[in-house]
Design an enzyme around this catalytic site. Structure first.
Site, PDB file in Angstrom:
ATOM      1  N   ASN A  42       0.986  -1.200   0.082  1.00 24.13           N
ATOM      2  CA  ASN A  42      -0.052  -0.062  -0.173  1.00 24.13           C
ATOM      3  C   ASN A  42       0.833   1.044   0.147  1.00 24.13           C
ATOM      4  O   ASN A  42       1.608   1.679   1.034  1.00 24.13           O
ATOM      5  CB  ASN A  42      -1.045   0.104   1.202  1.00 24.13           C
ATOM      6  CG  ASN A  42      -1.996   0.888   1.348  1.00 24.13           C
ATOM      7  OD1 ASN A  42      -1.857   2.057   0.572  1.00 24.13           O
ATOM      8  ND2 ASN A  42      -3.002   0.864   2.153  1.00 24.13           N
ATOM      9  N   GLU A 102      -6.598  -5.590   4.767  1.00 26.57           N
ATOM     10  CA  GLU A 102      -5.399  -4.882   4.448  1.00 26.57           C
ATOM     11  C   GLU A 102      -4.127  -5.822   4.773  1.00 26.57           C
ATOM     12  O   GLU A 102      -3.355  -6.243   4.044  1.00 26.57           O
ATOM     13  CB  GLU A 102      -4.958  -3.684   5.152  1.00 26.57           C
ATOM     14  CG  GLU A 102      -5.699  -2.611   4.503  1.00 26.57           C
ATOM     15  CD  GLU A 102      -5.271  -1.326   4.853  1.00 26.57           C
ATOM     16  OE1 GLU A 102      -4.312  -1.007   4.515  1.00 26.57           O
ATOM     17  OE2 GLU A 102      -6.178  -0.580   5.497  1.00 26.57           O
ATOM     18  N   CYS A 120      -2.874   6.721   6.153  1.00 26.48           N
ATOM     19  CA  CYS A 120      -4.271   6.399   6.959  1.00 26.48           C
ATOM     20  C   CYS A 120      -3.908   5.768   8.277  1.00 26.48           C
ATOM     21  O   CYS A 120      -3.255   6.637   9.213  1.00 26.48           O
ATOM     22  CB  CYS A 120      -4.777   5.211   6.302  1.00 26.48           C
ATOM     23  SG  CYS A 120      -6.501   5.283   6.673  1.00 26.48           S
ATOM     24  N   ASN A 178      -8.512   6.221   3.897  1.00 29.55           N
ATOM     25  CA  ASN A 178      -9.676   5.420   3.730  1.00 29.55           C
ATOM     26  C   ASN A 178     -10.360   5.078   5.208  1.00 29.55           C
ATOM     27  O   ASN A 178     -10.014   4.064   5.602  1.00 29.55           O
ATOM     28  CB  ASN A 178      -9.941   4.183   2.959  1.00 29.55           C
ATOM     29  CG  ASN A 178      -9.588   4.798   1.256  1.00 29.55           C
ATOM     30  OD1 ASN A 178     -10.367   5.036   0.659  1.00 29.55           O
ATOM     31  ND2 ASN A 178      -8.230   4.940   1.035  1.00 29.55           N
TER      32      ASN A 178
HETATM   33  N1  CDT Z   1      -7.220   2.498   5.674  1.00 32.14           N
HETATM   34  C1  CDT Z   1      -6.882   2.390   6.831  1.00 32.14           C
HETATM   35  O1  CDT Z   1      -5.910   2.192   7.432  1.00 32.14           O
HETATM   36  N2  CDT Z   1      -8.159   2.427   7.401  1.00 32.14           N
HETATM   37  C2  CDT Z   1      -7.984   2.374   9.070  1.00 32.14           C
HETATM   38  C3  CDT Z   1      -9.115   1.711   9.679  1.00 32.14           C
HETATM   39  C4  CDT Z   1      -8.903   1.248  10.792  1.00 32.14           C
HETATM   40  S1  CDT Z   1      -9.981   0.065  11.416  1.00 32.14           S
HETATM   41  C5  CDT Z   1      -9.565  -1.407  10.710  1.00 32.14           C
HETATM   42  C6  CDT Z   1      -7.854   3.761   9.851  1.00 32.14           C
HETATM   43  O2  CDT Z   1      -6.834   3.736  10.633  1.00 32.14           O
HETATM   44  O3  CDT Z   1      -8.424   4.667   9.588  1.00 32.14           O
END
Ligand code: CDT
Length: 308
Positions: free
Chosen positions: A106, A142, A168, A193
């Site tokens: 990623n 992921e 993220c 996201n």
């Molecule tokens: N894409 C990403 O890393 N999303 C995470 C979701 C966490 S819950 C599994 C975030 O930290 O926003």
């Protein structure tokens, strides 16, 4: 003053059926809008070229390769690079990277005003799980589709300053910012996201998710005296809602711009990198104040070790 006129370019939802050419056209429209507002740097979200595919469980892992890019620029993204060159606009965006050796990351890249890729970051803190989990309201795979990044948290001299990237979930971890802070980072960019509901705790909805998002970005900025530019993919993707919350945080921890809504859109702010100096030279002058002799556990151990 060392100003980067920065556009945070949020994408609204990208459905599973939407192709890359359509997404790239949306990104170019945002870039044109950023140019019209005088921006010379545009920041796009994580995994921006497709829907947020880790929510989809595929029995055969290789079937997910359709969501990955084996080259960058790819054929689909070449028009974006061309428009960036025309505008003299630096940019950063996230995508799913398939390496020639068959590794999956990623990834986020930093592209300078000439269209050259000058930096690459591979996401280190991968959230979620490997196998289908029937106990969750939605999947977050992921850990199934990506390997943890292998490039550390580098920074780059670019745009007259010192820039770093994370992605993220990385923004929730103080180590992310501190490793870059120790290299003098002046602006951290990140795309995200974030599902609007916790898949394992339904009561944790949009308001709490946005609170933790802002808390993490503001703390990282303040504690390392750096700008933080955080850009969402937002809205309803095939029935799965993602938070918005695209924002720019100054080196004192204050949100100076925040995008309202879940559609494609930009916020633009003139980020003066010299504003990082006060914090870096006073309360967060690491050379004078850090006490590394007491920080050994940070790198020596991963999980909690309880006292006897
Ligand atoms: N894409 C990403 O890393 N999303 C995470 C979701 C966490 S819950 C599994 C975030 O930290 O926003």
């Amino acid at each position: 003053m060392r100003v980067i006129r920065t556009a945070a370019a949020q994408l609204g939802p990208i459905q599973r059926s939407e192709d890359r050419a359509s997404v790239i056209a949306r990104m170019i429209a945002l870039m044109d809008a950023a140019k019209a507002e005088g921006a010379d740097f545009i920041v796009y979200p994580e995994l921006v070229l497709t829907t947020f595919f880790p929510r989809w469980y595929l029995e055969d892992r290789r079937d997910a390769d359709a969501w990955f890019e084996a080259t960058m620029p790819s054929a689909a993204s070449a028009p974006l690079f061309a428009r960036a060159r025309t505008h003299g606009m630096a940019m950063t965006f996230g995508y799913a990277e398939l390496t020639p050796e068959g590794q999956h990351f990623n990834t986020s890249i930093l592209v300078d005003k000439s269209g050259a890729i000058v930096g690459k970051y591979r996401k280190i803190h991968l959230p979620g799980h490997v196998d289908y989990d029937p106990g969750r309201t939605h999947q977050h795979l992921e850990k199934r589709y990506f390997e943890p990044g292998d490039l550390g948290f580098p920074v780059w001299r670019a745009l007259g300053g010192i820039l770093g990237m994370c992605i993220c979930n990385d923004r929730r971890w103080p180590e992310t910012y501190r490793v870059m802070g120790l290299q003098g980072v002046e602006m951290v960019t990140l795309g995200f996201n974030t599902p609007s509901v916790n898949s394992q705790r339904g009561g944790e909805g949009l308001e709490q998710r946005l609170f933790h998002h802002r808390l993490s970005c503001q703390a990282g900025a303040y504690q390392n005296a750096t700008w933080v530019v955080a850009v969402a993919k937002a809205g309803d993707e095939d029935g799965h809602h993602l938070t918005g919350g695209t924002l720019i945080v100054d080196p004192n921890g204050f949100i100076v711009a925040e995008l309202v809504g879940e559609a494609d859109g930009i916020i633009v702010h003139s980020c003066d990198l010299d504003e990082t100096r006060f914090g870096k030279e006073t309360i967060f002058d690491f050379a004078r104040h850090r006490r590394v002799e007491h920080y050994g556990r940070i790198t020596a151990q991963t999980g909690v070790v309880l006292p006897d």
